[in-house]
Design a protein around this motif. Structure first.
Motif, PDB file in Angstrom:
ATOM      1  N   VAL A 265       0.845  -1.187   0.000  1.00 16.17           N
ATOM      2  CA  VAL A 265       0.000   0.000   0.000  1.00 16.17           C
ATOM      3  C   VAL A 265       0.878   1.233   0.000  1.00 16.17           C
ATOM      4  O   VAL A 265       1.798   1.341   0.793  1.00 16.17           O
ATOM      5  CB  VAL A 265      -0.916   0.021   1.240  1.00 16.17           C
ATOM      6  N   GLN A 266       0.574   2.170  -0.871  1.00 18.49           N
ATOM      7  CA  GLN A 266       1.340   3.401  -0.943  1.00 18.49           C
ATOM      8  C   GLN A 266       0.507   4.536  -0.369  1.00 18.49           C
ATOM      9  O   GLN A 266      -0.603   4.798  -0.829  1.00 18.49           O
ATOM     10  CB  GLN A 266       1.716   3.714  -2.385  1.00 18.49           C
ATOM     11  N   LEU A 267       1.027   5.196   0.649  1.00 23.11           N
ATOM     12  CA  LEU A 267       0.381   6.352   1.239  1.00 23.11           C
ATOM     13  C   LEU A 267       1.134   7.591   0.788  1.00 23.11           C
ATOM     14  O   LEU A 267       2.356   7.671   0.932  1.00 23.11           O
ATOM     15  CB  LEU A 267       0.388   6.264   2.768  1.00 23.11           C
ATOM     16  N   GLN A 268       0.415   8.536   0.242  1.00 22.50           N
ATOM     17  CA  GLN A 268       1.037   9.747  -0.302  1.00 22.50           C
ATOM     18  C   GLN A 268       0.686  10.934   0.578  1.00 22.50           C
ATOM     19  O   GLN A 268      -0.466  11.360   0.600  1.00 22.50           O
ATOM     20  CB  GLN A 268       0.568   9.969  -1.739  1.00 22.50           C
ATOM     21  N   ALA A 269       1.679  11.441   1.277  1.00 23.16           N
ATOM     22  CA  ALA A 269       1.488  12.596   2.143  1.00 23.16           C
ATOM     23  C   ALA A 269       1.893  13.871   1.412  1.00 23.16           C
ATOM     24  O   ALA A 269       2.855  13.870   0.637  1.00 23.16           O
ATOM     25  CB  ALA A 269       2.311  12.442   3.416  1.00 23.16           C
ATOM     26  N   SER A 270       1.168  14.931   1.692  1.00 24.43           N
ATOM     27  CA  SER A 270       1.470  16.219   1.071  1.00 24.43           C
ATOM     28  C   SER A 270       0.992  17.341   1.980  1.00 24.43           C
ATOM     29  O   SER A 270       0.274  17.102   2.955  1.00 24.43           O
ATOM     30  CB  SER A 270       0.789  16.326  -0.299  1.00 24.43           C
ATOM     31  N   GLY A 271       1.405  18.561   1.645  1.00 26.47           N
ATOM     32  CA  GLY A 271       0.927  19.720   2.377  1.00 26.47           C
ATOM     33  C   GLY A 271       1.938  20.385   3.282  1.00 26.47           C
ATOM     34  O   GLY A 271       1.663  21.428   3.866  1.00 26.47           O
ATOM     35  N   GLY A 272       3.105  19.788   3.434  1.00 24.05           N
ATOM     36  CA  GLY A 272       4.118  20.405   4.274  1.00 24.05           C
ATOM     37  C   GLY A 272       4.691  21.649   3.622  1.00 24.05           C
ATOM     38  O   GLY A 272       4.427  21.953   2.468  1.00 24.05           O
ATOM     39  N   GLY A 273       5.479  22.372   4.392  1.00 24.18           N
ATOM     40  CA  GLY A 273       6.098  23.576   3.868  1.00 24.18           C
ATOM     41  C   GLY A 273       6.660  24.439   4.968  1.00 24.18           C
ATOM     42  O   GLY A 273       6.770  24.009   6.123  1.00 24.18           O
ATOM     43  N   LEU A 274       7.011  25.663   4.596  1.00 26.08           N
ATOM     44  CA  LEU A 274       7.566  26.632   5.530  1.00 26.08           C
ATOM     45  C   LEU A 274       6.482  27.623   5.923  1.00 26.08           C
ATOM     46  O   LEU A 274       5.802  28.195   5.058  1.00 26.08           O
ATOM     47  CB  LEU A 274       8.736  27.361   4.881  1.00 26.08           C
ATOM     48  N   VAL A 275       6.315  27.828   7.219  1.00 23.65           N
ATOM     49  CA  VAL A 275       5.295  28.752   7.710  1.00 23.65           C
ATOM     50  C   VAL A 275       5.839  29.482   8.923  1.00 23.65           C
ATOM     51  O   VAL A 275       6.718  28.966   9.628  1.00 23.65           O
ATOM     52  CB  VAL A 275       4.006  27.978   8.061  1.00 23.65           C
ATOM     53  N   GLN A 276       5.339  30.676   9.145  1.00 24.38           N
ATOM     54  CA  GLN A 276       5.765  31.442  10.307  1.00 24.38           C
ATOM     55  C   GLN A 276       5.012  31.004  11.562  1.00 24.38           C
ATOM     56  O   GLN A 276       3.928  30.409  11.472  1.00 24.38           O
ATOM     57  CB  GLN A 276       5.532  32.931  10.064  1.00 24.38           C
ATOM     58  N   THR A 277       5.585  31.307  12.692  1.00 26.41           N
ATOM     59  CA  THR A 277       4.922  31.015  13.959  1.00 26.41           C
ATOM     60  C   THR A 277       3.512  31.611  13.968  1.00 26.41           C
ATOM     61  O   THR A 277       3.331  32.768  13.583  1.00 26.41           O
ATOM     62  CB  THR A 277       5.734  31.598  15.132  1.00 26.41           C
ATOM     63  N   GLY A 278       2.565  30.786  14.391  1.00 23.27           N
ATOM     64  CA  GLY A 278       1.175  31.216  14.417  1.00 23.27           C
ATOM     65  C   GLY A 278       0.410  30.884  13.158  1.00 23.27           C
ATOM     66  O   GLY A 278      -0.820  31.042  13.122  1.00 23.27           O
ATOM     67  N   GLY A 279       1.111  30.431  12.139  1.00 24.60           N
ATOM     68  CA  GLY A 279       0.471  30.103  10.879  1.00 24.60           C
ATOM     69  C   GLY A 279      -0.198  28.742  10.891  1.00 24.60           C
ATOM     70  O   GLY A 279      -0.206  28.038  11.911  1.00 24.60           O
ATOM     71  N   SER A 280      -0.739  28.382   9.732  1.00 24.69           N
ATOM     72  CA  SER A 280      -1.479  27.135   9.597  1.00 24.69           C
ATOM     73  C   SER A 280      -1.025  26.361   8.367  1.00 24.69           C
ATOM     74  O   SER A 280      -0.577  26.953   7.382  1.00 24.69           O
ATOM     75  CB  SER A 280      -2.976  27.416   9.470  1.00 24.69           C
TER      76      SER A 280
END
Length: 123
Positions: free
Chosen positions: A1-16
């Motif tokens: 089974v292949q699970l594909q994660a996404s959505g990470g990145g660089l964000v400032q403190t307090g961000g989402s």
């Protein structure tokens, strides 16, 4: 089974950020799902998990009240909404499928891992 994660990145403190984990081509609805994270030099730890129907969830104390785990079984996708991010949330985040239908927390309960997505929170 292949699970594909996404959505990470660089964000400032307090961000989402919103992480997604998809299992294309298959149904993962009978299994509990979870998100773990691993910061540099630290062990992999549970962040949140959700039962197969979504009726039961678990949150680590460090993220309680800031993160929300959810799932869409029709799309075989699990999400992690992360709000009020802090520098200490910086880590590689891994989605996981558990062997059982419950909202498990232990590494030993993981059946499949996603590839990981990096979340960096700047101060």
């Amino acid at each position: 089974v292949q699970l594909q994660a996404s959505g990470g990145g660089l964000v400032q403190t307090g961000g989402s950020l919103r992480l997604s984990c998809a299992a294309p081509g298959r149904t993962a609805s009978n299994n509990g799902m979870g998100w773990f994270r691993q910061a540099p030099g630290k062990e992999r730890e549970i962040v949140a998990s959700i039962s197969w129907r979504g009726g039961s969830t678990y949150y680590a104390d460090s993220i309680k009240g800031r993160f929300t785990i959810s799932r869409n079984n029709a799309q075989s996708t699990v999400y992690l909404q992360m709000n009020s991010l802090k520098p200490e949330d910086t880590a590689v985040y891994y989605c996981a499928q558990f062997r059982s239908p419950v909202a498990a927390t232990a590494l030993e309960r993981v059946q499949y891992w996603g590839q990981g997505t990096l979340v960096t929170v700047s101060s």
